[in-house]
Design an enzyme around this catalytic site. Sequence first.
Site, short mmCIF file in Angstrom:
data_model
loop_
_atom_site.label_atom_id
_atom_site.label_comp_id
_atom_site.label_asym_id
_atom_site.label_seq_id
_atom_site.Cartn_x
_atom_site.Cartn_y
_atom_site.Cartn_z
N TYR A 146 3.88 6.43 7.52
CA TYR A 146 4.79 6.08 6.42
C TYR A 146 4.07 6.15 5.08
O TYR A 146 4.57 6.75 4.12
CB TYR A 146 5.35 4.68 6.65
N SER A 204 7.05 3.97 -2.97
CA SER A 204 6.83 2.70 -2.29
C SER A 204 5.53 2.07 -2.77
O SER A 204 4.64 2.77 -3.28
CB SER A 204 6.75 2.92 -0.78
#
Length: 253
Positions: free
Chosen positions: A157, A144
């Site tokens: 996250y 990500s």
Amino acid sequence: MTAHPLFDISGRTALVTGSSRGIGLALARGLLEAGCRVVLNGRDGERLAKAAAELPGDVHTAVFDVTDGASVAAGIADVEERVGPLDILVNNAGMQLRAPLLEFTDSDWHRILDTNLTSAFLVGREAARGMTERGRGKIINICSLQSEVVRPGIAPYAATKGALKMLTKGMCADWGPHGVQVNGLGPGYIETELTEPLVKDAEFSAWVRGRTPAGRWGRTEDLVGGVLFLASPAADFVGGQVLYVDGGMTSVL
């Protein structure tokens, strides 16, 4: 003009985890269109069957829980017996939980860690058993933008995606000598069903567009080229890298 043979992955078998919708489904579609035999994975058999029915080409499904070691081992064994030896694995399964860090619960911490990080370890390990024996294979971990940077409210996250970046490098170190290339793909802000509330948030969307040199949200199809490259012979000497597909966001202040 035909495609360069270095990018030919036709006839190869690929497993994409978390692929009943969103990014995973788009990557599965891209691999199918490139001529791969593709296995969709998820925990909801009905949703997987519906997704498979909408896709072209040689598509199969495999229902197993990527966060459970025994389920993963049985699932990979079943896929390789039923569909064929895996040439390509895309570790895409993931989730997001947003909350201030002081309010983040123990159970949510373990849930996001298991889904985003442990799953890639478990599925990667089982797929690599056969790949290393055969002396070839491609593993692509979906990292990500938050493998590098973070905003308030998503620290857990970001922690999982930063760790996934380093797991990618570790897998490369261990399995590269056996002919397996392991790399990551790092999406930026992508329009999906899961990010729809953020897309509809006018203030946040304006921030994304202003912060991104490309001036827009990403689309799931923007990620397909990167996966096809990392899955192909063109990437045979690429290992332990994360290719960020983020419209340039990680490059600017």
